[in-house]
Design an enzyme around this catalytic site. Structure first.
Site, PDB file in Angstrom:
ATOM      1  N   CYS A 201     -36.961 -13.022 -23.531  1.00 29.24           N
ATOM      2  CA  CYS A 201     -35.616 -13.106 -22.950  1.00 29.24           C
ATOM      3  C   CYS A 201     -35.353 -11.778 -22.245  1.00 29.24           C
ATOM      4  O   CYS A 201     -36.273 -10.993 -22.030  1.00 29.24           O
ATOM      5  CB  CYS A 201     -34.573 -13.399 -24.029  1.00 29.24           C
ATOM      6  SG  CYS A 201     -34.519 -12.162 -25.347  1.00 29.24           S
ATOM      7  N   THR A 202     -34.116 -11.514 -21.907  1.00 25.87           N
ATOM      8  CA  THR A 202     -33.802 -10.304 -21.142  1.00 25.87           C
ATOM      9  C   THR A 202     -34.069  -9.037 -21.940  1.00 25.87           C
ATOM     10  O   THR A 202     -34.778  -8.140 -21.489  1.00 25.87           O
ATOM     11  CB  THR A 202     -32.338 -10.329 -20.685  1.00 25.87           C
ATOM     12  OG1 THR A 202     -32.070 -11.541 -19.982  1.00 25.87           O
ATOM     13  CG2 THR A 202     -32.039  -9.140 -19.766  1.00 25.87           C
TER      14      THR A 202
END
Length: 298
Positions: A201-202
């Site tokens: 994810c980020t």
């Protein structure tokens, strides 16, 4: 935690271009916090004194923060946070910008750092195995992990974030919100048998929860990308990745050099608008974009 005295105000970027760079940090830690209501005013006081902008989430399962400020003020704030022994080992990712990446400062109380609605998942009681950026790159170079298993990258972000950029050949199940992920992971478990799955994810929060859930439902070889895409960019650049990384602030997206790009979000519908889409006649700043033009013109 003790309050620190107000720091010297930051020099305005408009006054001194040489001092215009701001430090943007993303940080989180899963840890039981039973005193979030008492913590909130202390955090608000520190952020105000240090002229920070961004968002801090205080939850019973831990802390999550996205902040922007001068180097001096960010360093002072992090030192203050880490004076709390529960957060002494807090880690963070950094990027730079010519103006603060957020426009206001919010300290919020929430039930979860990232909403998954799976209350039995408690990352602080044991994390899923993680893989660091350099090791992941080596795996992706070879196509297999150290045990010879095929490596598969799995998205845990929302579809509109993925559209800005992602790892090559990744599994993208086009979820619209993270609460959809548990059902998706369960539905595709059998087809991933015998493969090593790396969730990402980020910044690491969603993929950490995702990997723990996948271990609990029987995935035998699953890792989270430690530090997420931003840490991968910081340590190894953009190899095996196409596009940019969506971020939830005014910059909208960062390239593998952690620099802001020309990608923006539509003021009206919040859709991501690429530089090419911004050339379309349907894109009118703060009025419409190709995604919502027909609706706004009705």
């Amino acid at each position: 935690m003790q309050a620190i005295p107000p720091a010297t105000p930051a020099v305005s970027a408009a006054v001194s271009p040489l001092a215009a760079s701001f430090v943007n940090i993303a940080a989180y830690k899963f840890i039981t916090l039973a005193d979030t209501e008492a913590m909130r005013p202390l955090y608000q006081e520190q952020c105000l004194a240090l002229e920070l902008k961004g968002t801090i989430l205080l939850t019973p399962e831990g802390i999550n923060m996205f902040l922007s400020g001068t180097r001096e003020h960010i360093d002072s704030f992090l030192a203050w946070v880490r004076s709390d022994e529960r957060l002494a080992d807090l880690e963070w990712k950094e990027s730079l910008s010519n103006e603060q990446s957020h426009k206001r400062m919010l300290v919020k109380l929430k039930k979860e750092i990232i909403t998954m609605r799976m209350p039995l998942i408690k990352p602080e009681l044991g994390r899923a195995p993680s893989v660091d950026a350099h090791t992941l790159k080596r795996w992706l170079d070879a196509g297999v992990d150290d045990a010879g298993k095929p490596v598969v990258m799995m998205e845990t972000r929302n579809a509109f974030e993925v559209d800005v950029g992602t790892f090559n050949n990744t599994l993208d199940y086009r979820i619209d919100k993270f609460t959809e992920f548990p059902a998706v992971a369960a539905a595709h478990k059998d087809e991933l048998e015998g493969k090593t799955v790396v969730t990402f994810c980020t910044g690491g929060i969603r993929c950490e929860k995702a990997a723990i859930h996948m271990k609990e439902i029987g995935y035998d070889s699953v890792y989270q990308l430690d530090g997420g895409i931003l840490k991968y960019f910081e340590e190894v650049g953009g190899e095996h990745y196409t596009g940019d990384c969506f971020v939830f602030d005014y910059r909208t997206a960062l390239n593998p050099k952690l620099e802001p790009t020309e990608t923006v979000q539509c003021f009206v519908c919040r859709a991501v608008v690429t530089p090419r889409q911004q050339l379309a006649p349907e894109y009118v700043y703060e009025v419409s974009c190709p995604n919502c033009h027909d609706k706004t013109m009705v």
